[in-house]
Design a protein around this motif. Structure first.
Motif, short mmCIF file in Angstrom:
data_model
loop_
_atom_site.label_atom_id
_atom_site.label_comp_id
_atom_site.label_asym_id
_atom_site.label_seq_id
_atom_site.Cartn_x
_atom_site.Cartn_y
_atom_site.Cartn_z
N GLY A 109 126.68 45.70 -48.21
CA GLY A 109 126.24 47.67 -47.24
C GLY A 109 126.96 47.46 -46.22
O GLY A 109 127.19 46.66 -45.65
N ILE A 110 126.69 48.72 -45.30
CA ILE A 110 127.14 48.72 -44.54
C ILE A 110 126.65 48.20 -43.00
O ILE A 110 126.89 47.54 -41.96
N GLY A 111 125.62 47.75 -43.19
CA GLY A 111 124.81 46.89 -42.22
C GLY A 111 124.66 45.23 -42.45
O GLY A 111 123.77 44.74 -42.10
N ARG A 112 125.98 45.06 -43.99
CA ARG A 112 125.79 42.92 -43.98
C ARG A 112 126.46 42.32 -42.58
O ARG A 112 125.03 41.25 -42.93
N GLU A 113 127.08 42.45 -41.57
CA GLU A 113 126.55 41.99 -40.31
C GLU A 113 125.65 41.94 -39.99
O GLU A 113 125.31 40.70 -39.09
N ALA A 114 124.46 43.03 -39.87
CA ALA A 114 123.78 43.29 -39.45
C ALA A 114 122.25 42.21 -39.87
O ALA A 114 121.32 42.05 -38.89
N GLN A 115 122.04 41.24 -40.90
CA GLN A 115 121.43 41.08 -41.64
C GLN A 115 120.51 39.90 -41.40
O GLN A 115 119.85 39.65 -41.01
N VAL A 116 121.10 38.91 -40.76
CA VAL A 116 120.98 37.72 -39.93
C VAL A 116 121.03 38.02 -38.48
O VAL A 116 119.31 37.48 -38.14
N PRO A 117 121.18 39.01 -37.57
CA PRO A 117 120.55 38.67 -36.39
C PRO A 117 119.41 39.51 -36.87
O PRO A 117 118.26 39.29 -35.67
N LEU A 123 117.44 39.12 -39.02
CA LEU A 123 116.27 38.22 -39.33
C LEU A 123 115.68 37.39 -38.68
O LEU A 123 114.45 37.09 -38.26
N LEU A 124 116.64 37.35 -37.41
CA LEU A 124 116.57 36.06 -36.30
C LEU A 124 115.84 37.95 -35.80
O LEU A 124 114.88 36.00 -34.71
N ASP A 125 115.69 38.44 -35.13
CA ASP A 125 115.19 39.04 -34.57
C ASP A 125 114.11 39.21 -34.79
O ASP A 125 112.79 39.53 -33.96
N MET A 126 113.21 39.15 -35.88
CA MET A 126 112.36 39.03 -36.54
C MET A 126 111.26 38.08 -36.36
O MET A 126 109.62 38.21 -36.01
N TYR A 127 111.86 36.80 -36.15
CA TYR A 127 111.24 36.18 -35.64
C TYR A 127 111.12 35.08 -34.51
O TYR A 127 110.86 34.28 -33.91
N ARG A 128 111.92 36.13 -33.89
CA ARG A 128 111.73 35.97 -32.63
C ARG A 128 113.39 34.45 -32.22
O ARG A 128 112.46 33.25 -30.98
N ILE A 129 113.62 34.53 -32.71
CA ILE A 129 114.86 33.41 -32.55
C ILE A 129 116.18 33.59 -32.36
O ILE A 129 117.39 34.22 -32.84
N PRO A 130 117.03 33.76 -30.87
CA PRO A 130 117.54 33.65 -30.17
C PRO A 130 118.84 33.25 -31.16
O PRO A 130 118.85 32.48 -32.14
N TYR A 131 120.05 33.77 -31.24
CA TYR A 131 121.31 34.22 -31.44
C TYR A 131 122.53 34.17 -30.95
O TYR A 131 122.42 34.85 -29.82
N THR A 132 123.76 33.45 -31.35
CA THR A 132 125.26 34.00 -31.29
C THR A 132 125.49 34.97 -31.43
O THR A 132 125.33 35.80 -32.77
N PHE A 133 126.44 35.83 -30.46
CA PHE A 133 126.94 37.44 -30.52
C PHE A 133 125.90 38.54 -30.90
O PHE A 133 124.73 38.25 -30.55
N SER A 134 126.29 39.08 -31.27
CA SER A 134 125.76 41.03 -30.64
C SER A 134 124.96 40.74 -32.20
O SER A 134 124.37 39.95 -32.70
N ASP A 135 123.99 41.63 -31.28
CA ASP A 135 122.48 42.02 -32.58
C ASP A 135 123.04 43.22 -33.39
O ASP A 135 124.27 43.95 -33.86
N PRO A 136 121.44 43.73 -34.15
CA PRO A 136 122.12 44.46 -35.17
C PRO A 136 122.60 45.93 -35.26
O PRO A 136 123.44 45.54 -35.91
N LEU A 137 122.29 46.67 -34.36
CA LEU A 137 122.67 47.38 -33.41
C LEU A 137 124.21 47.43 -34.06
O LEU A 137 124.98 48.40 -34.25
N VAL A 138 124.66 46.67 -33.10
CA VAL A 138 125.81 47.24 -33.23
C VAL A 138 126.47 45.51 -33.57
O VAL A 138 128.31 47.11 -34.22
N MET A 139 125.88 45.17 -34.54
CA MET A 139 126.35 44.81 -35.70
C MET A 139 127.18 46.20 -37.07
O MET A 139 128.56 46.11 -37.10
N VAL A 193 136.77 46.34 -32.84
CA VAL A 193 136.85 45.70 -31.80
C VAL A 193 136.08 45.32 -33.28
O VAL A 193 135.48 45.31 -34.02
N ASN A 194 135.33 43.73 -32.99
CA ASN A 194 134.94 42.62 -33.63
C ASN A 194 134.35 41.63 -32.81
O ASN A 194 134.82 40.91 -32.36
N PRO A 195 132.77 41.83 -32.93
CA PRO A 195 132.02 41.21 -32.55
C PRO A 195 131.69 39.77 -33.03
O PRO A 195 130.73 39.38 -32.39
N LEU A 196 132.01 40.17 -34.38
CA LEU A 196 131.96 38.43 -34.91
C LEU A 196 133.20 38.29 -35.70
O LEU A 196 133.16 37.81 -37.24
#
Length: 341
Positions: A79-87, A89-105, A289-292
């Motif tokens: 999918g086009i949002g494949r790099e956004a899947q982990v961010p 999920l983590l946003d859903m559980y309010r767990i901070p993570y490295t690198f960009s958010d789902p929108l940017v990914m 750009v490669n944010p990941l």
């Protein structure tokens, strides 16, 4: 402060064992990349826990596992949002993570959408056309030669010497070939004949800064004219990377300003890299750009920049964690506020 840091990633070896091809798994990480990141995080004084890919993360979250921070390098498969899947999920559980958010990914994976935002922000980039059907290629308004590639791939997938198209009448066939192979739209741009740079950046927003810039030189053993998938996969024998300093090279100074402006305009976070190429007048233009960005300590562009600058790998990982950790306090505040409702 010592933290428990989870690691999310897609291991290339696991997907190859499932029957996926070398090209399908080109963006995924080698086992030694995860080992290098984990051991470095531990040396920085933190505890680590391997989580794995997005489905493994989902299972862990449902099972109640939590971390102070997640170091995320998972690329995703579908999918086009494949790099956004982990961010996401983590946003859903309010767990901070490295690198960009789902929108940017999601945005940055689609090269056409990214260039629309970049263009609107006033950052220099070349003309382009996103083609959904091969016949649409004939409506391109800019002059040849052209450069054609899949609209949502990385690591040079789909990029070959045949990506350079010299006649407008050949565009339709090239687009059809790429669409049949990658099952997605393609982007057509003017072929830029000038110097090619990769600029590394660390930090977020006003705190973002340029780490350094390398110039890409194709050796005689390389596929010529294009930083292709094959050239990237076999970069040790096909490509030479030269560190370029802005204070000694006005074109590099201009490229770094373009890169930093694009990074901030897109809202990228923590660390990544941008690719730029000069037009026939010698002006650097934003390509993508490669944010990941890949983060293997020896073979990935961002660590290569650090190595040429004599910056230890531990410093790079530390800067990424330091930048991401600023969002922990924000997350804790949101969770406390939610508990008061």
């Amino acid at each position: 402060m010592a933290m428990t840091i989870g690691l999310t990633y897609d291991l290339r070896s696991e997907y190859l064992a499932e029957g996926f091809s070398e090209e399908e798994t080109a963006e995924f990480d080698r086992d030694d990349t995860v080992t290098a990141i984990e051991s470095t995080i531990q040396r920085l004084g933190h505890r680590t826990e391997r989580i794995g890919h997005s489905r493994q993360l989902a299972a862990a979250l449902v099972a109640g596992r939590r971390w102070d921070l997640v170091f995320n390098i998972a690329e995703g498969m579908h999918g086009i949002g494949r790099e956004a899947q982990v961010p996401a999920l983590l946003d859903m559980y309010r767990i901070p993570y490295t690198f960009s958010d789902p929108l940017v990914m999601s945005l940055s994976l689609h090269k056409g959408m990214t260039k629309r935002v970049i263009r609107d922000a006033g950052v220099p980039t070349s003309d382009f056309k996103v083609v959904e059907r091969p016949a649409e290629a004939l409506s391109v308004t800019f002059a040849p030669p052209y450069f054609v590639k899949p609209v949502a791939e990385g690591t040079g997938k789909g990029v070959t010497p045949q990506s350079i198209v010299h006649k407008k009448t050949d565009l339709e066939a090239t687009c059809r070939r790429l669409m049949d192979t990658f099952r997605q739209a393609v982007i057509i741009e003017p072929y830029l004949p000038g110097r090619e740079f990769t600029t590394g950046i660390v930090g977020t927003g006003p705190k973002a800064r340029v780490l350094g810039t390398i110039e890409v030189h194709l050796l005689d053993t390389a596929e010529q004219g294009v930083y292709s998938y094959v050239n990237k996969e076999e970069c040790e024998s096909r490509v030479q990377y030269s560190l370029r300093r802005a204070e000694n090279d006005p074109v590099v100074a201009e490229a770094e300003q373009v890169a930093l402006s694009a990074w901030r305009a897109l809202g990228c976070r923590d660390a990544g890299r941008l690719d730029l190429r000069c037009d026939r007048y010698g002006h650097p233009l934003f390509i993508e750009v490669n944010p990941l960005a890949g983060i293997h300590p020896e073979h990935s562009d961002l660590p290569i920049i650090c190595n040429l600058l004599k910056i230890p790998y531990g410093d790079l990982i530390g800067w990424i964690i330091e930048s991401a950790a600023t969002r922990i306090e924000m997350t804790n505040h949101l969770q406390s506020a939610a508990g008061c409702i």
